[in-house]
Scaffold this motif. Sequence first.
Motif, PDB file in Angstrom:
ATOM      1  N   LYS A  98     -39.528   6.033 -14.545  1.00  0.00           N
ATOM      2  CA  LYS A  98     -38.703   5.271 -13.596  1.00  0.00           C
ATOM      3  C   LYS A  98     -38.666   3.822 -14.053  1.00  0.00           C
ATOM      4  N   ASN A 101     -34.155   0.999 -10.609  1.00  0.00           N
ATOM      5  CA  ASN A 101     -33.571   2.028  -9.745  1.00  0.00           C
ATOM      6  C   ASN A 101     -33.051   3.222 -10.544  1.00  0.00           C
ATOM      7  N   SER A 102     -33.509   3.353 -11.789  1.00  0.00           N
ATOM      8  CA  SER A 102     -33.043   4.450 -12.643  1.00  0.00           C
ATOM      9  C   SER A 102     -34.206   5.411 -12.911  1.00  0.00           C
ATOM     10  N   THR A 104     -35.341   8.745 -15.021  1.00  0.00           N
ATOM     11  CA  THR A 104     -35.033   9.678 -16.108  1.00  0.00           C
ATOM     12  C   THR A 104     -35.602  11.045 -15.753  1.00  0.00           C
ATOM     13  N   ASP A 117     -26.534  15.466  -7.367  1.00  0.00           N
ATOM     14  CA  ASP A 117     -26.374  14.783  -6.082  1.00  0.00           C
ATOM     15  C   ASP A 117     -27.635  14.921  -5.232  1.00  0.00           C
ATOM     16  N   LYS A 120     -30.291  12.535  -6.450  1.00  0.00           N
ATOM     17  CA  LYS A 120     -30.036  11.155  -6.023  1.00  0.00           C
ATOM     18  C   LYS A 120     -30.479  10.939  -4.582  1.00  0.00           C
ATOM     19  N   LYS A 121     -30.143  11.911  -3.716  1.00  0.00           N
ATOM     20  CA  LYS A 121     -30.523  11.798  -2.308  1.00  0.00           C
ATOM     21  C   LYS A 121     -32.032  11.885  -2.130  1.00  0.00           C
ATOM     22  N   CYS A 125     -32.600   7.178  -6.251  1.00  0.00           N
ATOM     23  CA  CYS A 125     -32.378   6.506  -7.536  1.00  0.00           C
ATOM     24  C   CYS A 125     -31.145   7.059  -8.235  1.00  0.00           C
ATOM     25  N   GLU A 126     -30.635   6.251  -9.168  1.00  0.00           N
ATOM     26  CA  GLU A 126     -29.620   6.768 -10.073  1.00  0.00           C
ATOM     27  C   GLU A 126     -30.323   7.663 -11.098  1.00  0.00           C
ATOM     28  N   VAL A 127     -29.736   8.833 -11.380  1.00  0.00           N
ATOM     29  CA  VAL A 127     -30.395   9.809 -12.245  1.00  0.00           C
ATOM     30  C   VAL A 127     -29.889   9.687 -13.679  1.00  0.00           C
ATOM     31  N   ASN A 128     -30.818   9.529 -14.595  1.00  0.00           N
ATOM     32  CA  ASN A 128     -30.507   9.456 -16.022  1.00  0.00           C
ATOM     33  C   ASN A 128     -30.998  10.761 -16.655  1.00  0.00           C
TER      34      ASN A 128
END
Length: 569
Positions: A98, A101-102, A104, A117, A120-121, A125-128
């Motif tokens: 991590k 806010n990303s 992996t 989705d 993310k919920k 975080c934004e998922v990489n």
Amino acid sequence: MARYKKLGDILTAEGIVTEDQIKEALSAQKKEGGRLGETLIQLDYVNEEQIVIALSKQLSIPYVSLSSGKLKPAAEQNLENMIPYDFAIRNLVLPLSKSLNSLTVVMFDPLDLILMDNLKKLTGCEVNPVVSTKSDILHAIESFYGKDKFYREAMDAVEKTVDEEIKEIGSEETDLSLDTLIARAEEAPVVKLVDLIIRQAIEESASDIHIEPHHGQLSLRYRIDGVLYEMPSPPVSLYLPIVSRVKILSKMDIAEKRLPQDGGFMVKIMKRLIDLRVSTVPTIFGEKVVMRILDKSRVPLDLAKLGFFPDELEKIRHGISSSYGLVFLVGPTGSGKSTTLYSALNEIKSSAKNTLTIEDPVEYRIQGINQVQVKPEIGLTFANALRSFLRQDPDIILVGEVRDLETAEIGIRSALTGHLVLSTLHTNDAPTTIDRLVDIGVPKYMVVASLRLIVAQRLVRRLCPECKEAYEVKPEDMPRNVKINVPVIYRPKGCEKCNMVGYRGRTVVAEIIYVDDSIREAISRDAPPGEIMAAARKNGSQSLLESGIKRVEEGVTSLEEVLSVAIAY
């Protein structure tokens, strides 16, 4: 919007598949649905790793593997709480690191938008995404979260909910009310523990789960590749909640503990539907539970993938392609007869043919054929069903097992009147099948006239390809009647990939007799089994031992495995 190169184009450009194979896969995908990569794997044109690497190139997403050391999550980032174990194992995802806010995350299918989705919920975080194979992700998940840790946590949680009155198995269990048993069986920790026992068995490729009460203890064992292995056992105080939970799932009477019961249920793991057949029997310490795992996705119903040699496969296909006659699969319980029988049926089924089966129980459901479950309590026996089948205009009939003279006679008469009949019989080898039929009362002339093919088979464990150990063959160390024609063969050693067992998976050892005029003549004059086998050898057949030795010479299995299942004539 980014334009991706097609997966099929990447695979053909690298010479992994041909354009014709891609066309065939696209045609199959159109009929059955699913992704192109999954279809190519099912057709055995590519392996999982090749698809994932191609997907990585297609989407410009990094590929990581267990061997590279990059499938290890970062320490001290609280990643196990961001994505819980249950979610990770169910969706085959693992958080790796991590940064701000990303997050992996390694996954098998980055094109699963619903999963992305949900991640993310769940994490905020934004998922990489990065990609890897299912098997590597699964190993990394178990290594990171710790299978034993979650198993122990589930057991500790259940123990807290169990009252002191169930501290040991004995006469006290009959005093417990039915409502209490149901309530305890449906508590969340018990549900979680039973789910973990089943899921772990499926992940270990077990065929059976044994839950056995003994004096002062409870035993949990898995049968893997034909061998029972002890597993970490729940404390004896959890016996009643576990058994009650299994009986509720299987739609059994949880109040009935004096009589054997049979039931079953279905579970869904990673989009795979798996049948579990459940049996209970009363022992002096309580009910023993056995769950048979029927995972159709793990056992492909394809004759070509069961491990038969090409010449063996040719004989089988020649026998089952006949428009009439009797085909027998023989061997002891657990020798793979049913799987071969279903695979044969799957190969010859056709919309132009009426196929009927009578089974006890129906182990695999096959699209396009009519399957009937035996129910002796209402008079639906093998013999009664067979009589009804003859009025159903059949082309192919499958009888799960020939157990008595009545079933044998009706099956043979069906074969003589223009139907192809497939069945199983419990005999040690192919030649003694004739003696077995005569012993139960079938006239020899009917056996001679109806038999087309006998396949005797056993299952032997495959040596783990990662750690199998070569050693020199010394003729003086070989058992009598055993001749090895290569200088070096292999034996098991043990590594992490095979859980230190030395074996992974199983393959078939077969003895096949195609019944031609020379075999019929030998049967008619009461030739002994050895002479019948000698006649079959002239047509290219080989004994179980010879078939097994051939697999030893190819490094597929060990000599010890073959000698444990095969006999010499």
